[in-house]
Design a protein around this motif. Structure first.
Motif, PDB file in Angstrom:
ATOM      1  N   TRP A  96     -12.918  14.717   4.391  1.00  0.00           N
ATOM      2  CA  TRP A  96     -11.827  13.795   4.063  1.00  0.00           C
ATOM      3  C   TRP A  96     -11.906  13.287   2.638  1.00  0.00           C
ATOM      4  CZ3 TRP A  96     -16.005  12.575   7.064  1.00  0.00           C
ATOM      5  CH2 TRP A  96     -16.770  11.467   6.694  1.00  0.00           C
ATOM      6  N   ARG A  97     -10.711  12.896   2.166  1.00  0.00           N
ATOM      7  CA  ARG A  97     -10.537  12.197   0.898  1.00  0.00           C
ATOM      8  C   ARG A  97      -9.523  11.089   1.155  1.00  0.00           C
ATOM      9  NH1 ARG A  97      -9.533  16.060  -4.115  1.00  0.00           N
ATOM     10  NH2 ARG A  97     -10.531  14.330  -5.192  1.00  0.00           N
ATOM     11  N   LEU A  98      -9.189  10.354   0.117  1.00  0.00           N
ATOM     12  CA  LEU A  98      -8.115   9.375   0.273  1.00  0.00           C
ATOM     13  C   LEU A  98      -6.774  10.091   0.392  1.00  0.00           C
ATOM     14  CD1 LEU A  98      -9.025   6.612  -2.365  1.00  0.00           C
ATOM     15  CD2 LEU A  98      -9.447   6.569   0.103  1.00  0.00           C
ATOM     16  N   ASP A  99      -5.833   9.443   1.040  1.00  0.00           N
ATOM     17  CA  ASP A  99      -4.445   9.885   1.021  1.00  0.00           C
ATOM     18  C   ASP A  99      -3.840   9.300  -0.248  1.00  0.00           C
ATOM     19  OD1 ASP A  99      -1.764  10.388   1.290  1.00  0.00           O
ATOM     20  OD2 ASP A  99      -1.546   9.407   3.248  1.00  0.00           O
ATOM     21  N   TYR A 100      -3.689  10.137  -1.271  1.00  0.00           N
ATOM     22  CA  TYR A 100      -3.282   9.640  -2.575  1.00  0.00           C
ATOM     23  C   TYR A 100      -1.796   9.307  -2.660  1.00  0.00           C
ATOM     24  CZ  TYR A 100      -7.923  11.339  -3.704  1.00  0.00           C
ATOM     25  OH  TYR A 100      -9.282  11.546  -3.714  1.00  0.00           O
ATOM     26  N   ASP A 101      -1.071   9.530  -1.575  1.00  0.00           N
ATOM     27  CA  ASP A 101       0.327   9.091  -1.524  1.00  0.00           C
ATOM     28  C   ASP A 101       0.426   7.598  -1.234  1.00  0.00           C
ATOM     29  OD1 ASP A 101       1.293  11.622  -2.041  1.00  0.00           O
ATOM     30  OD2 ASP A 101       1.463  12.162   0.075  1.00  0.00           O
ATOM     31  N   LYS A 102      -0.702   6.966  -0.893  1.00  0.00           N
ATOM     32  CA  LYS A 102      -0.752   5.532  -0.652  1.00  0.00           C
ATOM     33  C   LYS A 102      -1.828   4.905  -1.532  1.00  0.00           C
ATOM     34  CE  LYS A 102       0.783   5.688   4.195  1.00  0.00           C
ATOM     35  NZ  LYS A 102       1.943   4.771   4.068  1.00  0.00           N
ATOM     36  N   PHE A 129      -6.656   4.448   3.028  1.00  0.00           N
ATOM     37  CA  PHE A 129      -5.903   5.449   3.770  1.00  0.00           C
ATOM     38  C   PHE A 129      -6.537   6.815   3.509  1.00  0.00           C
ATOM     39  CE2 PHE A 129      -3.301   1.828   2.901  1.00  0.00           C
ATOM     40  CZ  PHE A 129      -2.561   1.637   4.066  1.00  0.00           C
ATOM     41  N   TYR A 130      -6.861   7.527   4.599  1.00  0.00           N
ATOM     42  CA  TYR A 130      -7.650   8.746   4.493  1.00  0.00           C
ATOM     43  C   TYR A 130      -6.874   9.971   4.957  1.00  0.00           C
ATOM     44  CZ  TYR A 130     -11.428   5.391   3.970  1.00  0.00           C
ATOM     45  OH  TYR A 130     -12.216   4.358   3.526  1.00  0.00           O
ATOM     46  N   ASP A 131      -7.190  11.077   4.307  1.00  0.00           N
ATOM     47  CA  ASP A 131      -6.624  12.380   4.661  1.00  0.00           C
ATOM     48  C   ASP A 131      -7.781  13.245   5.172  1.00  0.00           C
ATOM     49  OD1 ASP A 131      -5.355  14.809   4.835  1.00  0.00           O
ATOM     50  OD2 ASP A 131      -4.408  14.702   2.871  1.00  0.00           O
ATOM     51  N   HIS A 132      -7.923  13.288   6.516  1.00  0.00           N
ATOM     52  CA  HIS A 132      -8.996  14.063   7.152  1.00  0.00           C
ATOM     53  C   HIS A 132      -8.522  15.477   7.465  1.00  0.00           C
ATOM     54  CE1 HIS A 132      -9.859   9.843   8.394  1.00  0.00           C
ATOM     55  NE2 HIS A 132     -11.129  10.197   8.313  1.00  0.00           N
ATOM     56  N   TYR A 145       0.816  -1.210   0.000  1.00  0.00           N
ATOM     57  CA  TYR A 145       0.000   0.000   0.000  1.00  0.00           C
ATOM     58  C   TYR A 145       0.858   1.273   0.000  1.00  0.00           C
ATOM     59  CZ  TYR A 145      -4.075  -2.934   1.070  1.00  0.00           C
ATOM     60  OH  TYR A 145      -5.081  -3.874   1.018  1.00  0.00           O
ATOM     61  N   ASP A 146       2.164   1.104   0.202  1.00  0.00           N
ATOM     62  CA  ASP A 146       3.042   2.270   0.316  1.00  0.00           C
ATOM     63  C   ASP A 146       3.529   2.755  -1.043  1.00  0.00           C
ATOM     64  OD1 ASP A 146       2.884   2.511   3.108  1.00  0.00           O
ATOM     65  OD2 ASP A 146       4.355   0.903   3.348  1.00  0.00           O
ATOM     66  N   VAL A 147       2.635   2.770  -2.001  1.00  0.00           N
ATOM     67  CA  VAL A 147       2.912   3.323  -3.328  1.00  0.00           C
ATOM     68  C   VAL A 147       1.767   4.270  -3.662  1.00  0.00           C
ATOM     69  CG1 VAL A 147       4.244   1.329  -4.118  1.00  0.00           C
ATOM     70  CG2 VAL A 147       1.761   1.376  -4.465  1.00  0.00           C
ATOM     71  N   PRO A 148       1.988   5.270  -4.512  1.00  0.00           N
ATOM     72  CA  PRO A 148       0.919   6.235  -4.817  1.00  0.00           C
ATOM     73  C   PRO A 148      -0.327   5.573  -5.386  1.00  0.00           C
ATOM     74  CG  PRO A 148       3.046   7.056  -5.561  1.00  0.00           C
ATOM     75  CD  PRO A 148       3.263   5.628  -5.161  1.00  0.00           C
ATOM     76  N   HIS A 149      -1.478   6.167  -5.073  1.00  0.00           N
ATOM     77  CA  HIS A 149      -2.750   5.711  -5.622  1.00  0.00           C
ATOM     78  C   HIS A 149      -2.739   5.896  -7.135  1.00  0.00           C
ATOM     79  CE1 HIS A 149      -6.731   4.278  -4.725  1.00  0.00           C
ATOM     80  NE2 HIS A 149      -7.311   5.252  -5.400  1.00  0.00           N
TER      81      HIS A 149
END
Length: 249
Positions: free
Chosen positions: A162-168, A148-151, A33-37
């Protein structure tokens, strides 16, 4: 003998199917999961503040008075869509916020949540707080989603978006959500809660999964907040929020 052979074949096939299922679950567990969306967002994000287009009629107010949630469905495609769910809570806003914002405590309180943990928290110069959170939701057997979320908590606007954390990478294709709280219009020290969450799924997904994520999950979300807030009307201090802590509002 015929029945015996049939039973043996059935058991053998069942054993192979179980082995394949376990193998798939094991592979999924090793997913990186540690790769960009795959993208940087396809759903429109929510703006903090009141839902301007939402109107509650007399029937809605009667349902809310009875302690029931009211859901205003927003139509979407088979893989995307959401709704706005409204719930009255007999507890002050600060108590409700202390439940919603305590993401590390969701497991055990929120139905279907198998894991929920912040991996980054940052207080911003504009008074907002960013919380990045890993969440695992088990919908039905065989369908668990890790995302993975970015709140962003906006205390001045009584909103959490919130949206997804697009870095993951996430198992959901995209998510956009919004909590908003208001003082109840008629009852002192009570809160009217608004919740919206749009989810876009990947690929072909069974109908029960779509129905749960687009409808049932919304009522479940406001129901657990109502239960926990009314059981704990004194807000707890969330140290990681610092000056933005709802206990200080």
């Amino acid at each position: 003998m015929k029945n015996s052979r049939f039973s043996t074949r059935f058991v053998t096939v069942a054993t192979v199917l179980v082995a394949l299922l376990l193998s798939c679950q094991s592979c999924q567990g090793r997913k990186n999961y540690d790769v960009p969306h795959a993208h940087q967002g396809v759903l429109s994000p929510y703006e903090p503040g009141p839902f301007q287009s939402l109107e509650l009629n007399k029937s809605d107010e009667k349902e809310l008075e009875a302690g029931k949630p009211v859901m205003k469905q927003q139509q979407g495609s088979d893989l995307a869509g959401g709704a706005i769910c409204v719930q009255d809570v007999d507890a002050p806003k600060a108590a409700v916020w202390s439940q919603i914002l305590d993401l590390d405590s969701y497991k055990g309180k929120v139905p279907k949540v198998n894991e929920c943990k912040n991996y980054a928290v940052q207080q911003n110069a504009d008074g907002t707080t960013t919380m990045k959170t890993k969440m695992v939701v088990g919908v039905i057997p065989g369908y668990a989603y890790t995302s993975f979320y970015d709140h962003t908590y906006h205390p001045e606007k009584d909103s959490l978006t919130w949206r997804l954390d697009y870095d993951k990478s996430s198992d959901f294709d995209d998510v956009a959500g919004h909590w908003h709280l208001e003082d109840h219009p008629n009852k002192p020290d009570c809160t009217r809660v608004f919740y919206a969450c749009d989810i876009k799924l990947k690929g072909k997904v069974p109908g029960p999964v779509v129905n749960f994520l687009s409808k049932t999950a919304l009522k479940t979300a406001t129901s657990w907040v109502k239960k926990e807030s009314e059981s704990n009307p004194t807000p707890k201090r969330l140290a990681f929020l610092g000056e933005a802590s709802p206990a200080k509002q």
